[in-house]
Design a protein around this motif. Structure first.
Motif, PDB file in Angstrom:
ATOM      1  N   ARG A 168      -2.819   7.618   0.019  1.00 58.85           N
ATOM      2  CA  ARG A 168      -1.776   6.785  -0.291  1.00 58.85           C
ATOM      3  C   ARG A 168      -1.957   5.362  -0.727  1.00 58.85           C
ATOM      4  O   ARG A 168      -1.477   4.790  -1.088  1.00 58.85           O
ATOM      5  CB  ARG A 168      -0.965   6.472   1.037  1.00 58.85           C
ATOM      6  CG  ARG A 168       0.122   7.803   1.168  1.00 58.85           C
ATOM      7  CD  ARG A 168       0.943   7.967  -0.131  1.00 58.85           C
ATOM      8  NE  ARG A 168       1.829   9.158  -0.304  1.00 58.85           N
ATOM      9  CZ  ARG A 168       1.617  10.070  -0.866  1.00 58.85           C
ATOM     10  NH1 ARG A 168       0.484  10.072  -1.576  1.00 58.85           N
ATOM     11  NH2 ARG A 168       2.191  11.182  -1.073  1.00 58.85           N
ATOM     12  N   GLU A 169      -3.477   4.964  -0.632  1.00 62.17           N
ATOM     13  CA  GLU A 169      -3.764   3.785  -1.151  1.00 62.17           C
ATOM     14  C   GLU A 169      -4.555   3.583  -2.319  1.00 62.17           C
ATOM     15  O   GLU A 169      -4.735   2.830  -2.904  1.00 62.17           O
ATOM     16  CB  GLU A 169      -4.383   2.644  -0.082  1.00 62.17           C
ATOM     17  CG  GLU A 169      -3.417   2.612   0.993  1.00 62.17           C
ATOM     18  CD  GLU A 169      -4.097   1.526   2.231  1.00 62.17           C
ATOM     19  OE1 GLU A 169      -4.823   0.764   1.761  1.00 62.17           O
ATOM     20  OE2 GLU A 169      -3.570   1.480   3.125  1.00 62.17           O
ATOM     21  N   LEU A 214      -5.263   6.469   3.919  1.00 64.71           N
ATOM     22  CA  LEU A 214      -5.828   5.567   3.302  1.00 64.71           C
ATOM     23  C   LEU A 214      -6.253   6.354   1.584  1.00 64.71           C
ATOM     24  O   LEU A 214      -5.972   5.557   0.764  1.00 64.71           O
ATOM     25  CB  LEU A 214      -7.076   5.192   3.990  1.00 64.71           C
ATOM     26  CG  LEU A 214      -8.025   4.113   3.369  1.00 64.71           C
ATOM     27  CD1 LEU A 214      -7.430   2.749   2.573  1.00 64.71           C
ATOM     28  CD2 LEU A 214      -9.099   3.625   4.141  1.00 64.71           C
ATOM     29  N   ARG A 238     -10.079  -1.882   4.232  1.00 64.56           N
ATOM     30  CA  ARG A 238      -9.037  -1.348   4.908  1.00 64.56           C
ATOM     31  C   ARG A 238      -9.240  -0.491   6.328  1.00 64.56           C
ATOM     32  O   ARG A 238      -8.692  -0.704   7.057  1.00 64.56           O
ATOM     33  CB  ARG A 238      -8.021  -0.563   3.869  1.00 64.56           C
ATOM     34  CG  ARG A 238      -7.364  -1.145   3.125  1.00 64.56           C
ATOM     35  CD  ARG A 238      -6.213  -1.981   3.450  1.00 64.56           C
ATOM     36  NE  ARG A 238      -5.207  -0.984   4.039  1.00 64.56           N
ATOM     37  CZ  ARG A 238      -4.566  -1.275   5.172  1.00 64.56           C
ATOM     38  NH1 ARG A 238      -4.769  -2.294   6.042  1.00 64.56           N
ATOM     39  NH2 ARG A 238      -3.480  -0.376   5.250  1.00 64.56           N
ATOM     40  N   HIS A 274     -12.298  -1.630  -1.304  1.00 65.87           N
ATOM     41  CA  HIS A 274     -10.823  -1.634  -0.881  1.00 65.87           C
ATOM     42  C   HIS A 274     -11.188  -0.848   0.519  1.00 65.87           C
ATOM     43  O   HIS A 274     -10.339  -1.227   1.568  1.00 65.87           O
ATOM     44  CB  HIS A 274     -10.087  -0.857  -1.867  1.00 65.87           C
ATOM     45  CG  HIS A 274      -8.589  -0.771  -1.220  1.00 65.87           C
ATOM     46  ND1 HIS A 274      -7.597  -1.894  -0.954  1.00 65.87           N
ATOM     47  CD2 HIS A 274      -7.995   0.228  -0.661  1.00 65.87           C
ATOM     48  CE1 HIS A 274      -6.469  -1.479  -0.480  1.00 65.87           C
ATOM     49  NE2 HIS A 274      -6.495   0.001  -0.324  1.00 65.87           N
TER      50      HIS A 274
END
Length: 401
Positions: A232-233, A229, A280, A276
């Protein structure tokens, strides 16, 4: 009054021995969060005996709200200054000259110094009452270490934040030598949210994996995925931390348990990034658990938001800091810390600034925060009082040289 002819440096120097004596008393008798009864009583006694403040009120059992009202005519403005008071459950290094007399509890984060500095600021700022239109509030705050005390002030019906134009707090750091202060534009500290994930499966014998739904395997996949997370995000220039710090489940070498509980901390410097990550985490946990025929219950306990200093207030600290301490002693910090601070709850209510000030002795050892070796050079008291009082005087446009 003779004091009015003193420079601010002379005034602070004349008060420093008394402030240092208070600091020593607090350091030797540390108290944990929300139990700062003696510390609070000592500060109240000092205020009642040695100052003429206009208001002293209790916030919670141990917090103190203090007010000085200015007598200068004109549009009233208001600033609030904060100092925290609680200690930590840490045993102090026995080689320290000034040390805790309470076994297993010490001021390992400098809150004894913060409280004393705030008291010093009260005593200095009283002398400028006739040059202040409006008032100065002082927050003697309990329980910063548990990230609860800031909320007591932020949510108190005794404080009208609509009237407060700005807020400021100081915090020691061993990364700077005593005599120096450090500020940063933008985020200086991260948010801190508490994460608990209960991974639910179906236990059974380790020899027959086909008869179970393995929560340990699902937990392992969740641990890995939550690191993805962050990597990569989030964009390369965005910061976030998801640290899982506890895994509990099962107690036999051959029995798969029904559940595994993971605990961790979530940190971010930007409210959008925080949002975010918080959105997530449940999606990822539930998705992985469902793919393995299990379930995941995600519980997030929200803590303080990121602490972001207002640029005008950072400008103010640099301006008055340079004037009072010398330009070379005002450092612009390059990096924020992912540590958290419940002063962020107060800064959601009013713009302000969080200032670091040096605790290490010149050429002396490094005493890390929250370690038995933490110490604070006496010189930091003067620096802190000058800085905190200077912020208020600059705000009210008082000529204090």
């Amino acid at each position: 009054k003779k004091e009015n002819h003193m420079t601010i440096h002379e005034l602070v120097a004349s008060l420093e021995p008394e402030i240092n004596a208070v600091r020593q008393q607090i350091h030797e008798n540390p108290e944990l969060g929300l139990k700062e009864y003696n510390t609070s009583a000592l500060i109240e006694k000092e205020l009642r005996e040695k100052t003429h403040v206009d208001r002293i009120e209790h916030i919670g059992e141990t917090g103190l709200l203090v007010e000085i009202k200015g007598t200068k005519p004109g549009t009233a403005h208001c600033i609030a200054l904060r100092g925290d008071m609680d200690a930590l459950p840490i045993k102090e290094d026995e080689s320290h000259e000034l040390r805790s007399r309470t076994d297993g509890i010490m001021h390992a984060c400098g809150h004894d110094v913060h409280t004393s500095i705030l008291l010093g600021a009260v005593r200095v700022l009283e002398h400028y009452r006739n040059q202040i239109a409006g008032s100065i509030l002082f927050f003697f705050q309990p329980s910063e270490e548990t990230l609860q005390g800031g909320k007591l002030f932020a949510e108190s019906p005794k404080i009208d934040f609509h009237t407060i134009d700005g807020v400021a707090a100081l915090h020691v750091t061993p990364d700077l030598c005593a005599g120096k202060i450090g500020v940063r534009y933008g985020a200086i500290l991260g948010s801190s949210d508490e994460l608990t994930i209960t991974v639910k499966g179906k236990g059974g014998h380790g020899a027959h994996p086909d008869t179970v739904i393995d929560p340990i395997l699902l937990a392992a996949q969740i641990v890995q995925a939550l690191q993805m997370l962050v990597s990569r995000e989030l964009a390369a220039d965005e910061s976030g931390v998801v640290s899982l710090c506890s895994i509990q489940g099962g107690n036999a070498f051959n029995i798969i348990p029904d559940t595994v509980v993971l605990k961790g901390t979530i940190r971010a410097l930007d409210p959008k990034v925080r949002e975010h990550i918080l959105k997530r985490i449940p999606e990822i946990c539930k998705g992985i658990a469902a793919a393995g025929r299990g379930d995941a219950e995600v519980n997030i306990k929200l803590g303080p938001p990121p602490l972001v200093s207002d640029s005008q207030w950072v400008d103010r600290v640099k301006r008055c800091g340079s004037k009072l301490l010398g330009h070379e002693n005002v450092i612009e910090l390059t990096h924020p810390s992912m540590g958290a601070e419940d002063f962020a709850f107060v800064m959601e209510k009013a713009p302000g600034v969080f200032v670091r000030f040096g605790s290490r002795s010149e050429g002396g050892p490094y005493g890390g925060l929250h370690s038995p070796h933490f110490y604070c050079d006496r010189k930091a008291l003067t620096t802190g009082i000058l800085t905190l009082a200077g912020i208020a005087l600059d705000f009210f446009d008082v000529d204090f040289e």
